[in-house]
Write a protein that holds these residues in place. Structure first.
Motif, PDB file in Angstrom:
ATOM      1  N   PRO A 197       0.802  -1.232   0.000  1.00  0.00           N
ATOM      2  CA  PRO A 197       0.000   0.000   0.000  1.00  0.00           C
ATOM      3  C   PRO A 197       0.831   1.277   0.000  1.00  0.00           C
ATOM      4  CG  PRO A 197      -0.913  -1.601   1.529  1.00  0.00           C
ATOM      5  CD  PRO A 197       0.389  -2.166   1.067  1.00  0.00           C
ATOM      6  N   GLU A 198       2.001   1.246   0.630  1.00  0.00           N
ATOM      7  CA  GLU A 198       2.807   2.459   0.710  1.00  0.00           C
ATOM      8  C   GLU A 198       3.474   2.814  -0.619  1.00  0.00           C
ATOM      9  OE1 GLU A 198       5.439  -0.996   2.110  1.00  0.00           O
ATOM     10  OE2 GLU A 198       3.341  -0.339   2.320  1.00  0.00           O
ATOM     11  N   LEU A 199       3.349   1.937  -1.616  1.00  0.00           N
ATOM     12  CA  LEU A 199       3.985   2.186  -2.911  1.00  0.00           C
ATOM     13  C   LEU A 199       3.008   2.557  -4.018  1.00  0.00           C
ATOM     14  CD1 LEU A 199       6.642  -0.693  -3.071  1.00  0.00           C
ATOM     15  CD2 LEU A 199       6.949   1.647  -2.247  1.00  0.00           C
ATOM     16  N   VAL A 200       1.718   2.412  -3.781  1.00  0.00           N
ATOM     17  CA  VAL A 200       0.775   2.563  -4.892  1.00  0.00           C
ATOM     18  C   VAL A 200       0.696   3.987  -5.422  1.00  0.00           C
ATOM     19  CG1 VAL A 200      -0.610   0.607  -4.116  1.00  0.00           C
ATOM     20  CG2 VAL A 200      -1.229   2.905  -3.387  1.00  0.00           C
ATOM     21  N   TRP A 201       1.181   4.975  -4.635  1.00  0.00           N
ATOM     22  CA  TRP A 201       1.162   6.359  -5.120  1.00  0.00           C
ATOM     23  C   TRP A 201       2.136   6.561  -6.276  1.00  0.00           C
ATOM     24  CZ3 TRP A 201       5.494   9.490  -5.152  1.00  0.00           C
ATOM     25  CH2 TRP A 201       6.593   9.084  -4.373  1.00  0.00           C
ATOM     26  N   GLN A 202       3.095   5.660  -6.465  1.00  0.00           N
ATOM     27  CA  GLN A 202       4.099   5.814  -7.517  1.00  0.00           C
ATOM     28  C   GLN A 202       3.547   5.314  -8.856  1.00  0.00           C
ATOM     29  OE1 GLN A 202       8.030   4.427  -6.314  1.00  0.00           O
ATOM     30  NE2 GLN A 202       7.455   4.648  -4.165  1.00  0.00           N
ATOM     31  N   ALA A 203       2.456   5.908  -9.272  1.00  0.00           N
ATOM     32  CA  ALA A 203       1.691   5.392 -10.405  1.00  0.00           C
ATOM     33  C   ALA A 203       2.473   5.439 -11.717  1.00  0.00           C
ATOM     34  CB  ALA A 203       0.390   6.183 -10.552  1.00  0.00           C
ATOM     35  N   ARG A 204       3.192   6.502 -11.962  1.00  0.00           N
ATOM     36  CA  ARG A 204       3.920   6.611 -13.219  1.00  0.00           C
ATOM     37  C   ARG A 204       4.924   5.465 -13.361  1.00  0.00           C
ATOM     38  NH1 ARG A 204       5.525  11.061 -16.579  1.00  0.00           N
ATOM     39  NH2 ARG A 204       4.682  12.523 -15.059  1.00  0.00           N
ATOM     40  N   GLY A 205       5.716   5.230 -12.329  1.00  0.00           N
ATOM     41  CA  GLY A 205       6.694   4.152 -12.374  1.00  0.00           C
ATOM     42  C   GLY A 205       6.051   2.792 -12.506  1.00  0.00           C
ATOM     43  N   ILE A 206       4.907   2.617 -11.846  1.00  0.00           N
ATOM     44  CA  ILE A 206       4.211   1.326 -11.905  1.00  0.00           C
ATOM     45  C   ILE A 206       3.705   1.059 -13.320  1.00  0.00           C
ATOM     46  CG2 ILE A 206       2.112   0.139 -11.126  1.00  0.00           C
ATOM     47  CD1 ILE A 206       2.618   1.501  -8.361  1.00  0.00           C
ATOM     48  N   VAL A 207       3.129   2.059 -13.963  1.00  0.00           N
ATOM     49  CA  VAL A 207       2.624   1.882 -15.327  1.00  0.00           C
ATOM     50  C   VAL A 207       3.784   1.649 -16.286  1.00  0.00           C
ATOM     51  CG1 VAL A 207       1.412   3.016 -17.234  1.00  0.00           C
ATOM     52  CG2 VAL A 207       0.501   3.160 -14.910  1.00  0.00           C
ATOM     53  N   TYR A 208       4.867   2.415 -16.130  1.00  0.00           N
ATOM     54  CA  TYR A 208       6.043   2.176 -16.971  1.00  0.00           C
ATOM     55  C   TYR A 208       6.492   0.720 -16.871  1.00  0.00           C
ATOM     56  CZ  TYR A 208       7.208   7.042 -18.204  1.00  0.00           C
ATOM     57  OH  TYR A 208       7.216   8.319 -18.738  1.00  0.00           O
ATOM     58  N   ARG A 209       6.509   0.212 -15.640  1.00  0.00           N
ATOM     59  CA  ARG A 209       6.970  -1.167 -15.439  1.00  0.00           C
ATOM     60  C   ARG A 209       6.046  -2.166 -16.134  1.00  0.00           C
ATOM     61  NH1 ARG A 209      10.138  -4.118 -11.795  1.00  0.00           N
ATOM     62  NH2 ARG A 209      10.143  -6.256 -12.580  1.00  0.00           N
ATOM     63  N   GLN A 210       4.746  -1.903 -16.102  1.00  0.00           N
ATOM     64  CA  GLN A 210       3.811  -2.818 -16.765  1.00  0.00           C
ATOM     65  C   GLN A 210       4.005  -2.798 -18.281  1.00  0.00           C
ATOM     66  OE1 GLN A 210       2.300  -4.803 -14.582  1.00  0.00           O
ATOM     67  NE2 GLN A 210       3.404  -3.420 -13.187  1.00  0.00           N
ATOM     68  N   ILE A 211       4.265  -1.613 -18.822  1.00  0.00           N
ATOM     69  CA  ILE A 211       4.531  -1.520 -20.261  1.00  0.00           C
ATOM     70  C   ILE A 211       5.806  -2.292 -20.608  1.00  0.00           C
ATOM     71  CG2 ILE A 211       5.119   0.062 -22.133  1.00  0.00           C
ATOM     72  CD1 ILE A 211       3.327   2.147 -20.820  1.00  0.00           C
ATOM     73  N   GLN A 212       6.837  -2.105 -19.799  1.00  0.00           N
ATOM     74  CA  GLN A 212       8.094  -2.807 -20.043  1.00  0.00           C
ATOM     75  C   GLN A 212       7.908  -4.322 -19.988  1.00  0.00           C
ATOM     76  OE1 GLN A 212      10.631  -1.166 -17.024  1.00  0.00           O
ATOM     77  NE2 GLN A 212      11.124   0.683 -18.207  1.00  0.00           N
ATOM     78  N   ASP A 213       7.147  -4.786 -19.013  1.00  0.00           N
ATOM     79  CA  ASP A 213       6.907  -6.223 -18.889  1.00  0.00           C
ATOM     80  C   ASP A 213       6.178  -6.762 -20.116  1.00  0.00           C
ATOM     81  OD1 ASP A 213       8.150  -6.181 -16.457  1.00  0.00           O
ATOM     82  OD2 ASP A 213       6.313  -6.320 -15.260  1.00  0.00           O
ATOM     83  N   SER A 214       5.211  -5.995 -20.619  1.00  0.00           N
ATOM     84  CA  SER A 214       4.462  -6.447 -21.790  1.00  0.00           C
ATOM     85  C   SER A 214       5.366  -6.491 -23.025  1.00  0.00           C
ATOM     86  CB  SER A 214       3.273  -5.521 -22.043  1.00  0.00           C
ATOM     87  OG  SER A 214       2.313  -5.638 -21.008  1.00  0.00           O
ATOM     88  N   VAL A 215       6.246  -5.503 -23.150  1.00  0.00           N
ATOM     89  CA  VAL A 215       7.178  -5.489 -24.274  1.00  0.00           C
ATOM     90  C   VAL A 215       8.120  -6.681 -24.202  1.00  0.00           C
ATOM     91  CG1 VAL A 215       9.084  -4.226 -25.345  1.00  0.00           C
ATOM     92  CG2 VAL A 215       7.047  -2.986 -24.586  1.00  0.00           C
ATOM     93  N   LYS A 216       8.645  -6.994 -23.020  1.00  0.00           N
ATOM     94  CA  LYS A 216       9.542  -8.135 -22.859  1.00  0.00           C
ATOM     95  C   LYS A 216       8.835  -9.443 -23.179  1.00  0.00           C
ATOM     96  CE  LYS A 216      12.557  -6.056 -19.360  1.00  0.00           C
ATOM     97  NZ  LYS A 216      12.984  -6.123 -17.934  1.00  0.00           N
ATOM     98  N   SER A 217       7.569  -9.551 -22.736  1.00  0.00           N
ATOM     99  CA  SER A 217       6.811 -10.771 -23.014  1.00  0.00           C
ATOM    100  C   SER A 217       6.633 -10.970 -24.510  1.00  0.00           C
ATOM    101  CB  SER A 217       5.445 -10.697 -22.320  1.00  0.00           C
ATOM    102  OG  SER A 217       4.647 -11.807 -22.661  1.00  0.00           O
ATOM    103  N   LEU A 218       6.355  -9.884 -25.205  1.00  0.00           N
ATOM    104  CA  LEU A 218       6.186  -9.955 -26.648  1.00  0.00           C
ATOM    105  C   LEU A 218       7.487 -10.400 -27.324  1.00  0.00           C
ATOM    106  CD1 LEU A 218       4.179  -9.349 -28.992  1.00  0.00           C
ATOM    107  CD2 LEU A 218       5.198  -7.074 -29.096  1.00  0.00           C
ATOM    108  N   GLN A 219       8.585  -9.835 -26.864  1.00  0.00           N
ATOM    109  CA  GLN A 219       9.879 -10.195 -27.442  1.00  0.00           C
ATOM    110  C   GLN A 219      10.243 -11.649 -27.159  1.00  0.00           C
ATOM    111  OE1 GLN A 219      12.326  -7.240 -25.533  1.00  0.00           O
ATOM    112  NE2 GLN A 219      12.058  -5.745 -27.201  1.00  0.00           N
TER     113      GLN A 219
END
Length: 832
Positions: free
Chosen positions: A246-268
């Motif tokens: 819960p103490e990390l959920v405010w870091q929304a920009r970084g969290i979304v970036y990480r999800q995009i990166q994970d999706s790109v890696k999965s595709l690759q």
């Protein structure tokens, strides 16, 4: 339901009057009203009911002002949401154009065109970099419990010159910070994503049961003819459901970036591509909906688009629909326009339609910058002896002591406040807030007093309130480390007294005779003046706040006292002299006037005329409030203090040679000496209303104000005289620029003098008329040219500078435009 609630309030009002409760606001005496404590009675019963209804109507809002658009309630650890977007024409777009937090010089213009804290409003965002205009419409429908329901409509339109098939990636971030709450995606998807609406079901202690719907909306989807298109191109909406600390959920920009990166890696990892996929396919999130405390909703659009986010509280009964949202947006817009024209009846020469639009923008952005903050803050309570600042070289000793001591975390606290600037100062500032609330008080006095109450809930047992309230990790992430720690011996100008005394005067004039508004079906519309409509309610509020004001006043006098006897100064009073703590050679941040020149070198015998003036304002306000409440012995006590301050201002700070008020120090002969830096400081007894209309010294100050070679300019009053050797030098923060808060104070006091009989009436009227026009014209010109209000204005060319989108006290221009136009005889001119 709305009618039943209005009836409850109406019957409670009647109950109050039948029991004879009244506020002693007329000229008479109050028998047996000597206590400063509020006693129990029907007023407290009504107060609790009105307070409950008030909280319901203000519960939800865009209370994350650091975001371009972020919705949360006024309660800790709750559900909140935020909007993100970026162009995805190529792979560099996301790196350069990802929007989430408000940033300086990132977007050409953005802000609320209309906003009411109880209904909602419309915000426009002109994003040239991403070639799109975003409109966020927010509506509230209070009903049931838990603040009722709300909705947001997100609309995007490609800007002129953009391709018709402009590709835009939108994320709507949903977080639930309560670890015991539940939030999950209810409906089934196709595996690749959602074609229709996405429905979330949630439950928490402070929100009860609720449904959150992200509609499919309208808009084209980017097409792709790559062989792998079916992998990533089949879905309109994808969701990543996550379970995070819960103490990390405010870091929304970084969290979304990480999800995009994970999706790109999965595709690759799963596909060997002979030719690259387009970015709107590569950056599409893998769909994994389910249960979690964070849900990232992603939509890829081509061209224009629109969708709704609809929150329906189960306690409200019926659920909101997109048709309801359309109706509420229109109704709210009509309400806002009608109410603005009624409340802010702009006077000549500001009656043209362009000033109406300008005024609506200034007021809306001020109220749209109201935020709810929750968390701990850092405080140094070491009480180091160096903090007394008693020795020569005290500023160096104090700095060394600050470096030695480790601040402690205190809290958590919560604060409901407007902010000076959404991109640069998204936190609470004590001295700014009193200025923020001047226009807000005209629009909604109950909202204003709710904010005042929130600030005073932060007061410690000694009477101290931190000058900056930086609550929680998210707020601290926007503040340099050296400014994060608060010190309980540091003061800040007590501008909230301006608001409290203003409320008392309005209550005196109304005396319970104001009629309840009938401008809409919502109960919220009847709460804006509840504390004025019923005199018992107003008295209850003042009696609750009065002991806190008294405690704060005592804290000021104890901690900021200056030396008189130790330096054998000749004064009317041996007690009334004051010195800001927190001084350095180049700055006095606690005064609010940062780098304004002060005596050099700093000396423990220094006295500051602006601080003495603020303490005088507090004494005057407390005298009037105590008298209004019938606490006659305390009113007499404050009257004596006020008289002593007024006399000592002349004894300690007036320079007959310079014709103005000055700071004082101790010279090399250990004697009292004045150090005069002609500018804002020189005017403070006048600015806070401590001078009489026939005071000969007033004429000298008006000469200084009106002298174009010193303070007067075509754009407003300069902060420092143009003749001063330090004019425009160094940091040049308060050494020449024009600040709207001080100009507002000058204009308000000039009007006060211009409308009273006295030797300076004509001079004050002339200065008032010219200065009022200069200030408004210049702020308007800059707003029209740049799309922003600014922190300060250049005294040589009038250009806005420093912080853009400074919609805090610069918004005082709306109150200035609504001030009376004075006729040739100095009296108020009636407008046709």
């Amino acid at each position: 339901m709305a009618q039943r609630r209005r009836l409850t309030v109406f019957l409670a009002f009647i109950f109050l009057h039948l029991n004879g409760l009244h506020l002693v606001l007329a000229a008479g005496e109050a028998d047996g009203a000597e206590s400063s404590e509020a006693g129990p009675g029907p007023a407290s019963i009504l107060n609790s009911e009105v307070a409950r209804l008030n909280n319901e109507s203000l519960f939800w809002g865009p209370y994350k002002p650091n975001l371009y658009f972020g919705v949360q309630p006024r309660t800790p650890k709750a559900l909140w949401t935020g909007l993100m977007w970026s162009k995805v024409e190529n792979y560099q777009d996301v790196q350069k154009g990802f929007r989430y937090t408000c940033e300086q010089h990132e977007i050409d213009g953005y802000g609320w065109e209309e906003y009411d804290a109880r209904r909602g409003g419309i915000q426009s965002i002109h994003d040239e970099g991403n070639q799109i205009d975003i409109t966020t419409s927010f509506v509230k429908v209070p009903a049931g419990a838990h603040g009722g329901s709300w909705a947001a409509r997100i609309k995007g339109v490609p800007r002129e010159g953009a391709p018709d098939d402009l590709k835009t990636m939108v994320h709507y971030y949903i977080a639930q910070e309560d670890p015991d709450a539940e939030l999950l995606v209810e409906n089934k998807d196709t595996g690749l994503g959602f074609e229709g609406d996405v429905i979330f079901q949630g439950r928490s202690e402070n929100l009860g049961n609720y449904k959150l719907v992200v509609t499919a909306g309208e808009g084209g989807r980017p097409s792709n003819h790559h062989p792998l298109a079916e992998v990533r191109d089949g879905a309109f909406t994808t969701i990543r459901s996550l379970e995070l600390p819960p103490e990390l959920v405010w870091q929304a920009r970084g969290i979304v970036y990480r999800q995009i990166q994970d999706s790109v890696k999965s595709l690759q990892n799963h596909h060997k591509l002979e030719e690259p996929l387009p970015p709107w396919v590569t950056y599409q999130l893998e769909n994994s909906p389910g249960k979690g405390n964070v849900h990232v909703v992603q939509k890829m659009f081509e061209g224009a688009f629109e969708f709704d986010v609809i929150f329906s509280s189960a306690s409200a009964g019926s659920e909101l629909t997109s048709e309801d949202v359309t109706r509420e947006i229109q109704t709210n817009s009509e309400f806002f326009g009608s109410r603005f024209s009624s409340i802010f009846d702009l006077k000549a020469p500001f009656t043209a339609e362009k000033y109406q639009k300008f005024g609506k923008s200034m007021l809306s952005n001020l109220m749209g910058g109201i935020g709810y903050f929750y968390g701990d803050h850092l405080v140094d309570r070491s009480n180091a002896p160096e903090y007394e600042e008693e020795d020569e070289g005290f500023w160096e000793e104090a700095a060394a002591a600050r470096a030695r001591h480790t601040p402690l975390s205190e809290g958590p606290f919560e604060l409901y406040t407007s902010v000076p600037s959404r991109p640069f100062f998204p936190r609470g500032f004590l001295w700014d807030e009193g200025f923020h609330l001047v226009p807000i008080a005209e629009w909604d006095i109950d909202l204003t007093l709710d904010i005042v109450k929130s600030w005073y809930s932060l007061m410690d047992e000694d009477g101290w309130i931190g000058r900056e309230m930086i609550l929680g990790h998210e707020a601290r992430s926007r503040v340099p480390e050296e400014f994060q720690v608060q010190y309980p011996h540091y003061a800040n100008p007590p501008t909230l007294f301006l608001i409290i005394e203003g409320f008392m005067e309005r209550l005196r004039r109304a005396n319970g005779t104001q009629s309840t508004e009938e401008d809409g079906p919502s109960t919220a519309d009847n709460l804006r003046t509840a504390l004025l409509d019923d005199v018992g309610l107003g008295e209850s509020y003042l009696r609750h706040l009065y002991p806190l004001l008294r405690r704060q006043f005592s804290w000021f006098r104890d901690t900021q006292r200056g030396e008189i006897k130790a330096y054998d100064r000749e004064t009317f009073s041996s007690k009334e002299a004051y010195r800001w703590r927190g001084r350095t050679e180049s700055h006095l941040l606690t005064s609010g006037l940062d780098d304004y020149p002060r005596p050099l070198p700093p000396h423990p015998g220094e006295l500051h005329v602006d601080l003495m003036s603020w303490v005088g304002l507090m004494a005057k306000s407390l005298m009037n409030i105590a008298g209004a409440l019938g606490i006659t012995d305390e009113a007499a006590e404050y009257e004596k203090i006020l008289t002593a301050i007024q006399r000592n201002l002349n004894d300690l700070h007036w320079s007959e040679e310079e014709g103005c008020y000055c700071d004082a120090t101790i010279d090399e002969f250990e004697e009292h000496a004045l150090v005069c830096h002609r500018g804002y400081i020189s005017l403070f007894p006048f600015l806070v209303g401590l001078m009489q209309p026939d005071d000969p010294k007033l004429g000298r100050l008006l000469d200084l104000i009106g002298d174009e070679k010193e303070l007067f300019s075509p754009y407003g009053i300069r902060s420092l005289s143009k003749k001063h050797e330090l004019y425009g030098t160094g940091e040049n923060y308060w050494k020449s620029p024009i600040w709207i808060n001080i100009n507002y104070m000058v204009i308000a006091q000039l009007k006060n003098i211009a409308t009273q009989e006295g030797p300076f009436q004509d001079r004050a009227k002339d200065l008032y008329t010219r200065l009022r026009k200069n200030v408004v014209d210049n702020v308007f010109k800059n707003w029209e040219e740049t799309g922003f209000a600014w922190e300060q204005y250049n005294p040589e060319n009038g250009k806005g500078q420093r912080i853009q989108h400074f919609t805090g006290w610069t918004s005082l221009v709306v109150s200035i435009m609504a001030m009376d136009d004075l006729g040739e005889d100095g009296h108020i001119r009636d407008e046709l």
